[in-house]
Design an enzyme around this catalytic site. Structure first.
Site, PDB file in Angstrom:
ATOM      1  N   GLY A   1      41.759  50.756  70.732  1.00  0.00           N
ATOM      2  CA  GLY A   1      41.465  49.325  70.604  1.00  0.00           C
ATOM      3  C   GLY A   1      42.531  48.592  69.799  1.00  0.00           C
ATOM      4  O   GLY A   1      43.003  47.519  70.195  1.00  0.00           O
TER       5      GLY A   1
ATOM      6  N   HIS B   1      39.157  61.690  86.373  1.00  0.00           N
ATOM      7  CA  HIS B   1      40.037  61.856  85.215  1.00  0.00           C
ATOM      8  C   HIS B   1      39.573  63.090  84.464  1.00  0.00           C
ATOM      9  O   HIS B   1      38.833  63.009  83.513  1.00  0.00           O
ATOM     10  CB  HIS B   1      39.907  60.612  84.330  1.00  0.00           C
ATOM     11  CG  HIS B   1      40.839  60.594  83.165  1.00  0.00           C
ATOM     12  ND1 HIS B   1      42.175  60.853  83.265  1.00  0.00           N
ATOM     13  CD2 HIS B   1      40.620  60.309  81.866  1.00  0.00           C
ATOM     14  CE1 HIS B   1      42.738  60.734  82.078  1.00  0.00           C
ATOM     15  NE2 HIS B   1      41.812  60.408  81.208  1.00  0.00           N
TER      16      HIS B   1
ATOM     17  N   ARG C   1      36.383  66.344  78.061  1.00  0.00           N
ATOM     18  CA  ARG C   1      35.934  64.948  78.120  1.00  0.00           C
ATOM     19  C   ARG C   1      34.427  64.895  78.407  1.00  0.00           C
ATOM     20  O   ARG C   1      33.720  64.024  77.939  1.00  0.00           O
ATOM     21  CB  ARG C   1      36.692  64.186  79.214  1.00  0.00           C
ATOM     22  CG  ARG C   1      38.173  64.017  78.925  1.00  0.00           C
ATOM     23  CD  ARG C   1      38.843  63.180  79.994  1.00  0.00           C
ATOM     24  NE  ARG C   1      40.267  63.014  79.736  1.00  0.00           N
ATOM     25  CZ  ARG C   1      41.227  63.817  80.200  1.00  0.00           C
ATOM     26  NH1 ARG C   1      40.913  64.855  80.963  1.00  0.00           N
ATOM     27  NH2 ARG C   1      42.488  63.582  79.923  1.00  0.00           N
TER      28      ARG C   1
ATOM     29  N   ARG D   1      37.639  62.919  71.919  1.00  0.00           N
ATOM     30  CA  ARG D   1      37.527  64.382  71.866  1.00  0.00           C
ATOM     31  C   ARG D   1      38.130  64.956  70.592  1.00  0.00           C
ATOM     32  O   ARG D   1      39.031  64.387  70.009  1.00  0.00           O
ATOM     33  CB  ARG D   1      38.339  65.005  73.005  1.00  0.00           C
ATOM     34  CG  ARG D   1      37.874  64.723  74.326  1.00  0.00           C
ATOM     35  CD  ARG D   1      38.497  65.730  75.273  1.00  0.00           C
ATOM     36  NE  ARG D   1      39.677  65.215  75.937  1.00  0.00           N
ATOM     37  CZ  ARG D   1      40.423  65.936  76.760  1.00  0.00           C
ATOM     38  NH1 ARG D   1      40.111  67.187  77.003  1.00  0.00           N
ATOM     39  NH2 ARG D   1      41.469  65.407  77.356  1.00  0.00           N
TER      40      ARG D   1
HETATM   41  N1  APR Z   1      29.875  49.613  70.064  1.00  0.00           N
HETATM   42  C1  APR Z   1      31.129  49.263  69.709  1.00  0.00           C
HETATM   43  N2  APR Z   1      31.999  50.119  69.181  1.00  0.00           N
HETATM   44  C2  APR Z   1      31.603  51.371  68.977  1.00  0.00           C
HETATM   45  C3  APR Z   1      30.309  51.825  69.318  1.00  0.00           C
HETATM   46  C4  APR Z   1      29.416  50.868  69.876  1.00  0.00           C
HETATM   47  N3  APR Z   1      28.178  51.204  70.218  1.00  0.00           N
HETATM   48  N4  APR Z   1      30.231  53.153  69.014  1.00  0.00           N
HETATM   49  C5  APR Z   1      31.425  53.507  68.510  1.00  0.00           C
HETATM   50  N5  APR Z   1      32.249  52.439  68.479  1.00  0.00           N
HETATM   51  C6  APR Z   1      33.618  52.361  68.013  1.00  0.00           C
HETATM   52  C7  APR Z   1      33.923  53.202  66.781  1.00  0.00           C
HETATM   53  O1  APR Z   1      33.443  52.555  65.604  1.00  0.00           O
HETATM   54  C8  APR Z   1      35.431  53.319  66.838  1.00  0.00           C
HETATM   55  O2  APR Z   1      36.072  52.322  66.079  1.00  0.00           O
HETATM   56  O3  APR Z   1      34.520  52.860  68.986  1.00  0.00           O
HETATM   57  C9  APR Z   1      35.755  53.116  68.322  1.00  0.00           C
HETATM   58  C10 APR Z   1      36.395  54.315  68.980  1.00  0.00           C
HETATM   59  O4  APR Z   1      37.629  54.493  68.405  1.00  0.00           O
HETATM   60  P1  APR Z   1      38.264  55.934  68.122  1.00  0.00           P
HETATM   61  O5  APR Z   1      37.231  56.826  67.518  1.00  0.00           O
HETATM   62  O6  APR Z   1      39.532  55.729  67.373  1.00  0.00           O
HETATM   63  O7  APR Z   1      38.556  56.484  69.602  1.00  0.00           O
HETATM   64  P2  APR Z   1      39.795  56.131  70.573  1.00  0.00           P
HETATM   65  O8  APR Z   1      40.869  57.129  70.350  1.00  0.00           O
HETATM   66  O9  APR Z   1      40.113  54.693  70.480  1.00  0.00           O
HETATM   67  O10 APR Z   1      39.129  56.496  71.995  1.00  0.00           O
HETATM   68  C11 APR Z   1      38.028  55.762  72.482  1.00  0.00           C
HETATM   69  O11 APR Z   1      38.582  56.232  74.772  1.00  0.00           O
HETATM   70  O12 APR Z   1      40.113  57.711  75.771  1.00  0.00           O
HETATM   71  C12 APR Z   1      38.782  57.501  75.391  1.00  0.00           C
HETATM   72  O13 APR Z   1      38.029  59.749  74.960  1.00  0.00           O
HETATM   73  C13 APR Z   1      38.345  58.511  74.365  1.00  0.00           C
HETATM   74  O14 APR Z   1      36.024  58.022  74.601  1.00  0.00           O
HETATM   75  C14 APR Z   1      37.152  57.816  73.780  1.00  0.00           C
HETATM   76  C15 APR Z   1      37.555  56.335  73.803  1.00  0.00           C
END
Ligand code: APR
EC number: 1.1.1.37
Length: 320
Positions: A15, A176, A89, A83
């Site tokens: 994000g 994927h 996944r 992951r």
């Molecule tokens: N609503 C909004 N945000 C959420 C929620 C929710 N219900 N649940 C979790 N989050 C947020 C977390 O707080 C976190 O900031 O989603 C974000 C996920 O970020 P990361 O843990 O850094 O994961 P990221 O590497 O960005 O990957 C996100 O994309 O490629 C896929 O497998 C990966 O499923 C994962 C996703």
């Protein structure tokens, strides 16, 4: 004309990178949403403060309130968990399905006209669930996977042939996951298909097979190196390429997880196929002819996606 509005649901690793890229490319004003308090606000402020040096004009806002995504033109969804080493996944399914429910409802309530790109894994099942929960038209909801998988394939091929990545095209079909189908016949260097390059002695079939396998394992390779999360630079860049195609009506030919109903003999399911993305969202599915081996691999991949969708229905009764 007002700048487009880009809502990023999930302000984690992907994000934050999405927000930075969208700002640097001046694709529009950005709203970063997350349930974690402070994270989207902190990242939005940090990126905004890079604006004077970089010289971009884009407003950045971080929020924990879905109302702030109101009227977004594009929503890119990364909410959920990534992951850890040793996880596939598919292991993420139960947790991320619940997340897709709240995200789908949030988008339906506040940004029902958006073009939605899902990145959360397991991708093909999550984009299907997100579409079901949001109720948005199928052509406006898709998943980012194929652009990333083909980018990985292109990168490895450019190293093998010692040529510019710009001159390497690649074609990856299917879900994927471990069953994705990199199609060598449709992948080229300067227009020359890979099997011809083997005949020309540029590489060997064994080396090509190893590159195909490395592409399939591309996500796991990064997870193994990072240990605390999964890839984020290339996934974010790939999704931005899709968002830009929509916002600028570029009619790009991009592989993505799209709703396929009729093409490839499929009846209404999400899976990775070549598409045309423009102002109409996923405007076209490109239905290429597969040879017997490719068809067998594609069928296996489709079955794997179907299995995950069935698992979702088992967990969440409203999807059944
Ligand atoms: N609503 C909004 N945000 C959420 C929620 C929710 N219900 N649940 C979790 N989050 C947020 C977390 O707080 C976190 O900031 O989603 C974000 C996920 O970020 P990361 O843990 O850094 O994961 P990221 O590497 O960005 O990957 C996100 O994309 O490629 C896929 O497998 C990966 O499923 C994962 C996703």
């Amino acid at each position: 004309m007002a700048r487009p509005k880009i809502a990023l649901i999930g302000a984690g690793q992907i994000g934050g990178t999405l927000a930075h890229l969208a700002a640097m490319k001046e694709l529009g004003d950005v709203v970063l949403f997350d349930i974690s308090e402070g994270t989207p606000q902190g990242k939005a402020l940090d990126i905004a403060e890079s604006g004077p040096s970089e010289g971009f004009d884009a407003r950045m806002k971080g929020t924990n309130d879905y109302a702030d995504i109101a009227g977004a033109d594009v929503c890119i969804v990364t909410a959920g968990v990534p992951r850890k080493p040793g996880m596939s996944r598919d292991d993420l399914l139960g947790i991320n399905l619940k997340v897709m429910k709240s995200v789908g409802e949030g988008i339906a309530a506040h940004a029902p006209d958006a073009f939605v790109i899902c990145i959360t894994n397991p991708l093909d099942a999550m984009v299907w669930a997100l579409r079901e929960f949001s109720g948005l038209p199928h052509n406006k909801v898709c998943g980012m996977a194929g652009v990333l998988d083909s980018a990985r394939f292109r990168h490895f091929l450019s190293l093998e042939f010692d040529v510019s990545m710009k001159d390497v095209t690649a074609f990856v079909l299917g879900g994927h996951g471990d069953t994705m189908v990199p199609l060598t016949r449709y992948s080229t260097v300067g227009g020359i298909p890979l099997p011809d390059l083997v005949k020309m002695g540029w590489t060997t079939q064994d080396k090509l097979d190893a590159i195909v396998q490395r592409t399939r394992d591309g996500g796991a390779e990064i997870v193994g190196l990072l240990k605390t999360g999964s890839a984020f630079y290339a996934p974010a860049t790939s999704a931005i390429e899709m968002a830009e195609a929509y916002l600028k009506d570029q009619k790009r030919v991009l592989p993505c997880a799209a709703h396929v109903d009729g093409a490839y003999g499929l009846k209404g399911m999400y899976v990775g196929v070549p598409t045309v993305i423009g102002a109409g969202g996923v405007e076209r599915i490109i239905d290429i002819k597969l040879d017997r081996d490719d068809q067998a691999m594609f069928d296996k991949s489709v079955d794997a996606v179907r299995g995950l969708v069935e698992a979702c229905k088992g967990i969440e009764s409203s999807l059944a």
